[in-house]
Design an enzyme around this catalytic site. Structure first.
Site, PDB file in Angstrom:
ATOM      1  N   LYS A  78       6.442 -43.257 -50.952  1.00 32.77           N
ATOM      2  CA  LYS A  78       6.763 -41.962 -51.576  1.00 32.77           C
ATOM      3  C   LYS A  78       8.165 -42.015 -52.191  1.00 32.77           C
ATOM      4  CE  LYS A  78       6.647 -37.000 -50.389  1.00 32.77           C
ATOM      5  NZ  LYS A  78       6.458 -36.029 -49.290  1.00 32.77           N
ATOM      6  N   SER A 153       2.988 -32.559 -50.188  1.00 34.10           N
ATOM      7  CA  SER A 153       3.693 -33.109 -51.321  1.00 34.10           C
ATOM      8  C   SER A 153       3.503 -34.616 -51.490  1.00 34.10           C
ATOM      9  CB  SER A 153       5.190 -32.812 -51.184  1.00 34.10           C
ATOM     10  OG  SER A 153       5.718 -33.444 -50.030  1.00 34.10           O
ATOM     11  N   SER A 177       3.015 -32.203 -45.398  1.00 35.86           N
ATOM     12  CA  SER A 177       2.909 -33.033 -46.601  1.00 35.86           C
ATOM     13  C   SER A 177       2.289 -34.414 -46.414  1.00 35.86           C
ATOM     14  CB  SER A 177       4.277 -33.193 -47.254  1.00 35.86           C
ATOM     15  OG  SER A 177       4.562 -32.040 -47.996  1.00 35.86           O
TER      16      SER A 177
HETATM   17  N1  GLN Z   1       3.580 -27.601 -48.372  1.00 35.25           N
HETATM   18  C1  GLN Z   1       4.765 -27.406 -47.581  1.00 35.25           C
HETATM   19  C2  GLN Z   1       5.876 -26.874 -48.440  1.00 35.25           C
HETATM   20  O1  GLN Z   1       5.672 -26.695 -49.613  1.00 35.25           O
HETATM   21  C3  GLN Z   1       5.153 -28.660 -46.897  1.00 35.25           C
HETATM   22  C4  GLN Z   1       5.937 -29.595 -47.713  1.00 35.25           C
HETATM   23  C5  GLN Z   1       6.281 -30.831 -46.984  1.00 35.25           C
HETATM   24  O2  GLN Z   1       5.765 -31.075 -45.887  1.00 35.25           O
HETATM   25  N2  GLN Z   1       7.176 -31.600 -47.546  1.00 35.25           N
HETATM   26  O3  GLN Z   1       6.944 -26.615 -47.951  1.00 35.25           O
END
Ligand code: GLN
Length: 470
Positions: A78, A153, A177
Site C-alpha cells: 500500500k 482504503s 481498511s
Molecule cells: N473507512 C474508514 C475511514 O474512512 C477506515 C479507513 C481506514 O481504515 N484507513 O475512516
C-alpha cells in the site's frame, strides 16, 4: 495446477522450496497479469521497474541455502508504507513526488525475509475512505465486477491480490481498511492487535487506531505475513512482544451480537453469515447470542476520534517540510495555498472536523465525550471476551457497492464501516474471511465474515478462520 500468479503464498513457497519454480517465474507471471488487467483496474500506482532484479536476488539467496517462507514471494505494498528510495504518495497530490528516506519496520522485516515488492498500490488519499474513490489518482475497480468498488482504503492492495497481480499484499487498517476491501474482493484480511505490528514508517492516519496487516488468498498466508511483520520495535513505543497478553486456551465459544444484525443488512449477506456460523458449529464451536449495547455508538465515536487524530497528523504537511509547496504572499498564505491544493476534499473535510472537535469551545462536547465512550466500549468488549472467545459479525452489510454510488454522501460512505471500527477503537485483533458470494446483476460478489478476538489472541482468529475456509 493453478497459474503461478494465482497460487497461495503457502503453495508458492512449497514450490520454491522444491525447486519447481523460481521467484523470477512467479514475478513474471504477476507482471504479465498486471499488463493485462492493471490499465483498467488501476490497482497499482507504480509497478517497480526492478521487480525482476529483486526476484533474481531472492533466487540467489535461495541457491545459497536460505529457506524462509516468504523468500521470493511477490507482494504488493500500500502506498502509505515507506520503502527507502521509492515514491510513497498515500495517493495524494501532496506527496505525489515524495521519496521515502527510510524503510518502515514492516518493510525492513519483509526485506529480511526476502519478499519481492512488485509495486505500490492505490488507496483512498491518506487512507481516508472505504472505496478507494478518494485517491488523487483515480479509483481502483473491483476485479469481480469492474462497475464496483474494491472497498477501501486498501482497495489497490485488495484488487492486486484478487486479480492475480501479486500473491499477497500489505494494507493498513484504521477503521476497517484491510477487512472491508478483503470482504469486497474475496480475500482474507487481518487487522492485528494494536501494538502487535510496528507503525514506524507507516504514514499516520489515526495513531491510536492504525495497524498494518496482510491481505491474502488464504488464512495460512495471512498468518505467515503476520508472523513476519509482528514484534516489539524500538522505533514504535506502543509495540508489544508476542507474549505481552496472557495465553488463552483453544477457542470454543463464539458470541453473536444479534441485535446489531437486525437492521440495514442485506438478506443474502445474513444468510451467508448464518451458514458460516453453522460451519463453525459443525467443527466444534458453540455459538451464543450476546449483547454489545455500546457497539451502536462505535461509528459516532470513531468519526470524532479519527478526524481529531487525522487533523493533528496531517498538520505536518505545511508546504515547508514535505511534499507539495506553493509560495504565497506570506507564511500563512504558503500554508493555505499548499494545503488547499495538496489535499483532496475528503482529507480537507476530516481536517476541518478534527480541528472542530479539538477546538477549545467544543473539546468537552465532542472529543472529550468520545474518549470516555471509547473507554467504556473497550471495557464492554473486554468483559464480553471473558464470556466468549470470539465475536462474529458480517464484515460489511452488503457486497461491494457501485462506483460513484456513495461518493456524494460522506455519511453513507461512513456507514460502510459500521462493523469494523470497533476493533480499532478497542485495539482487539479482527479478521475478515470469505463466506461465499451473493449475486447482484448476474455477478457473484464475495462477502466476508468478521471475527474479533481478545487482545493478543490472533491464534484464535486463525483457528476459527481456517474452519470457515474449509
Ligand atoms: N473507512 C474508514 C475511514 O474512512 C477506515 C479507513 C481506514 O481504515 N484507513 O475512516
Amino acid at each position: 495446477m493453478s497459474k503461478l500468479n494465482e497460487l497461495s503464498i503457502t503453495e508458492a513457497a512449497k514450490k520454491l522450496a522444491a525447486g519447481e519454480v523460481t521467484s523470477l517465474q512467479l514475478v513474471e507471471a504477476c507482471l504479465a497479469e498486471i499488463e493485462k488487467r492493471n490499465p483498467s483496474l488501476n490497482a497499482y500506482l507504480e509497478v517497480f521497474s526492478d521487480a525482476k532484479e529483486q526476484a533474481q536476488e531472492a533466487d540467489r539467496r535461495r541457491a545459497a541455502g536460505e529457506s524462509r517462507p516468504l523468500l521470493g514471494i511477490p507482494l504488493a505494498i500500500k502506498d502509505n508504507i515507506l520503502i527507502e528510495g521509492r515514491t510513497a504518495s498515500a495517493a495524494s497530490k501532496m506527496l505525489e513526488h515524495y521519496v521515502a528516506t527510510y524503510d518502515a519496520t514492516v518493510i525492513a522485516k519483509l526485506k529480511k525475509e526476502g519478499a519481492v515488492f512488485i509495486g505500490r498500490t492505490n488507496m483512498d488519499e491518506f487512507a481516508h475512505g472505504s472505496s478507494t474513490e478518494n485517491s488523487a489518482f483515480g479509483p481502483t475497480k473491483n476485479p469481480h465486477d469492474e462497475s464496483r468498488v474494491p472497498g477501501g482504503s486498501s482497495g489497490g492492495s485488495a484488487a492486486a491480490v484478487a486479480a492475480g497481480m501479486a500473491l499477497g499484499a500489505l494494507g493498513t487498517d484504521t477503521g476497517g481498511s484491510i477487512r472491508e476491501p478483503a470482504s469486497f474482493t474475496g480475500l482474507v484480511g487481518l487487522k492485528p492487535t494494536y501494538g502487535a505490528v510496528s507503525r514506524s514508517g507507516l504514514m499516520a492516519m489515526g495513531s491510536s487506531l492504525d495497524q498494518a496487516g496482510p491481505l491474502t488468498r488464504t488464512v495460512a498466508d495471512a498468518e505467515l505475513i503476520f508472523n513476519a511483520i509482528r514484534g516489539k520495535d524500538a522505533l514504535d513505543s506502543t509495540t508489544i512482544d508476542s507474549d505481552f497478553y496472557p495465553k488463552r486456551s483453544a477457542p470454543k465459544k463464539i458470541g453473536v451480537p444479534r441485535h446489531l444484525l437486525e437492521r440495514g443488512l442485506d438478506a443474502d449477506v445474513l444468510e451467508r453469515f448464518e451458514q458460516s456460523l453453522e460451519t463453525l458449529r459443525a467443527s466444534g464451536y458453540e455459538t451464543v447470542d450476546i449483547e454489545l449495547p455500546l457497539a451502536g455508538l462505535a461509528l459516532a465515536v470513531y468519526y470524532v476520534i479519527m478526524p481529531a487524530e487525522v487533523s493533528t497528523n496531517l498538520a505536518r504537511f505545511d508546504g515547508v517540510r514535505y511534499g507539495l509547496s506553493h509560495k504565497g504572499e506570506n507564511l500563512f498564505d504558503d500554508y493555505a495555498k499548499s494545503r488547499g491544493s495538496g489535499f483532496g476534499p475528503e482529507a480537507r473535510r476530516r481536517i476541518m472536523l478534527g480541528t472542530y472537535v479539538l477546538s477549545s469551545g467544543y473539546y468537552d462536547a465532542y472529543y472529550g465525550k468520545a474518549t470516555v465512550a471509547r473507554a467504556q466500549l473497550r471495557a464492554e468488549v473486554l468483559r464480553t471476551l471473558e464470556q466468549v472467545d470470539l465475536i462474529a459479525t458480517p464484515t460489511t452489510t452488503s457486497p461491494a457497492t457501485k462506483l460513484g454510488e456513495k461518493t456524494d454522501d460522506p455519511l453513507a460512505m461512513y456507514l460502510l464501516d459500521i462493523f469494523t471500527v470497533t476493533a480499532n477503537l478497542t485495539g482487539n485483533p479482527a479478521i475478515s474471511v470469505p463466506m461465499g458470494t451473493v449475486e447482484r446483476e448476474g455477478k457473484a460478489l464475495p462477502v466476508g465474515i468478521q471475527l474479533t478476538a481478545a487482545h493478543g489472541d490472533e491464534a484464535a482468529l486463525f483457528a476459527a478462520a481456517k474452519q470457515i475456509e474449509k
